[in-house]
Design an enzyme around this catalytic site. Structure first.
Site, PDB file in Angstrom:
ATOM      1  CB  CYS A  31      -0.920   0.020   1.217  1.00  0.00           C
ATOM      2  SG  CYS A  31      -2.014  -1.403   1.369  1.00  0.00           S
ATOM      3  CG  HIS A  45      -0.890   3.232   4.518  1.00  0.00           C
ATOM      4  ND1 HIS A  45      -0.984   1.965   3.972  1.00  0.00           N
ATOM      5  CD2 HIS A  45      -0.149   3.107   5.653  1.00  0.00           C
ATOM      6  CE1 HIS A  45      -0.327   1.117   4.741  1.00  0.00           C
ATOM      7  NE2 HIS A  45       0.180   1.787   5.769  1.00  0.00           N
TER       8      HIS A  45
END
Length: 470
Positions: free
Chosen positions: A103, A159
């Site tokens: 990610c 993130h």
């Protein structure tokens, strides 16, 4: 013992051979034509169109969505009519890749246009604590477009670091609504450490409804808002279909995960004892409906023609994903870990119903969007991606080039139809992807000179990156 096949010629290098586009699509996954009853044609730029205004940019990411999880990419059981329609109205890319296999490194590569290994935060695969993040001093897609006159917003999963040091609003986005961490429980918004993780700007925002619904509403509001004469960039980062395996309406499953989190079970969000192929199907189809709602709002706003919409996944699929015929999944540099569904639509400038087998990866889209938005890369931070603007709008050829990846314990480089790969076994392998997308026929014994060239190219690039810390 089977007779070895003759080696491929080194002259088989090439980018996107137009005549092979349809064959590649069929060999690696059913094309849109199979899903929608319409024939795709190889990509060709609509060179006669007059230049239009700078586009609005709606860049949508799914989370851990596998390469063949859309019906337009060959899923036999998942139905994604809204994303299929988006593909019919634009260009579907069969050989598009994420910037990394997990990610946060891919998000670094999108936001910076550079290899994740250029920055300390990009070395985390993925970010799991507060020690690193995307430094606010580093130019980003958002900061450069904002300087060029764009309104900018990020809705959904960031993130790329935690407060107080890292945030989208410190890195070029005017607005942020979403979560800072890598995963959260869809109703309670509790993150991996048990913290509440839904924010508006830098302040917690209370909303205990299903997360995908909340993000969809926010995105629909943003695209229908009056931005005046300013074009806008919206990064819409869904967490769907990332674990935990909680679909809209699964309040009992949600409550059980929350109970475990509050009891100190740090593995609860991983949901190793939950989920199923059917539950995953439900979540992907919900993602499709959500994208459809945002696209309907965009159409109602009257901005559809002048908005470039791009949809992709941040990396390959995970436990319940359908990646056939690719090998590997999230975390691996095999094709299943980095090849992702990717669709681009821009009605004002690009014809629909097209398919491209041009090898592209995440940093290319950063370079492309900066050029289309009239923004220049920062001279002190050269991009690793190649702008595709000339190819998409004027039919310019993309010359032979290398796509590079590095994660701990693995390396990969693609040049044309060939891929150099070294996995955790430490053995160098070579695959001809047009003939062998599943990476089963190792050509290294027959193409030693080519293997040496690609290995040397990988090592030259790697030498310019930050080393991993022990």
């Amino acid at each position: 013992m089977p007779t070895p096949q003759p080696p491929f010629s080194r002259r088989a290098f090439g980018g996107a051979a137009v005549g092979a586009a349809a064959a590649t699509a069929i060999g690696a996954g059913a094309p849109v034509a199979a899903a929608a009853g319409q024939e795709e044609r190889p990509f060709r730029a609509a060179t006669g169109r007059q230049p239009s205004r700078r586009p609005n940019i709606l860049f949508i990411l799914g989370d851990d969505l596998g390469w063949a999880d859309l019906s337009s990419y060959g899923s036999p059981h998942i139905r994604t009519p809204h994303l299929d329609r988006l593909a019919r109205q634009g260009v579907r890319f069969t050989d598009a890749y994420s910037g990394s296999a997990t990610c946060s490194p891919t998000r670094f590569s999108l936001y910076t246009g550079r290899y994740p290994g250029r920055t300390r935060g990009g070395l985390a695969e993925p970010i799991a604590d507060r020690s690193v993040g995307l430094e606010p001093t580093h130019p980003t897609l958002a900061s450069r477009l904002r300087e060029a006159g764009y309104a900018t917003a990020l809705i959904g999963k960031w993130h790329c670091g935690y407060l107080p040091d890292y945030s989208p609003t410190r890195s070029g986005w005017d607005e942020f609504f979403g979560n800072f961490g890598g995963a959260l429980e869809y109703y309670s918004k509790l993150g991996l450490g048990g913290e509440y993780d839904l924010y508006e700007g830098d302040a917690p925002y209370k909303d205990l409804r299903y997360y995908t619904r909340v993000l969809t509403e926010r995105a629909a509001e943003y695209v229908t808002r009056d931005h005046g004469e300013r074009p806008w960039l919206l990064n819409l980062n869904f967490t769907t279909p990332h674990w935990p395996w909680v679909a809209d309406g699964d309040e009992e499953a949600s409550a059980e995960i929350v109970r475990r989190i509050k009891a100190g079970d740090r593995s609860a969000l991983w949901h190793q004892d939950g989920g199923s192929v059917e539950k995953y199907k439900e979540m992907v189809e919900d993602l499709d409906r959500s994208v459809g709602e945002v696209l309907k709002a965009l159409k109602r706003s009257g901005q559809e023609r002048d908005t470039l919409v791009f949809f992709a996944s941040d990396n390959g699929g995970e436990r319940f994903s359908y990646n056939w015929p690719l090998a590997g999944n999230k975390g691996s540099l095999q094709e299943g870990g980095i090849r992702v569904p990717s669709v681009l639509r821009w009605p004002a400038r690009i014809d629909g119903g097209q398919v491209s087998d041009l090898p592209v990866f995440t940093p290319d889209w950063t370079a492309t969007l900066l050029e289309l938005g009239g923004a220049r890369p920062h001279p002190a931070y050269p991009l690793d991606g190649t702008s595709l603007a000339g190819h998409l709008l004027r039919g310019e050829e993309i010359g032979e080039r290398d796509l590079f990846w590095r994660v701990r314990g693995e390396r990969a480089l693609r040049r044309g139809e060939w891929k150099y790969y070294r996995g955790k076994s430490g053995r160098d392998q070579l695959f001809h992807l047009t003939e062998d997308a599943r990476e089963q026929a190792d050509r290294a014994p027959y193409e030693k000179e080519l293997l040496a060239d690609l290995r040397a190219a990988w090592e030259r690039t790697d030498a310019g990156l930050l080393p991993y810390q022990a």
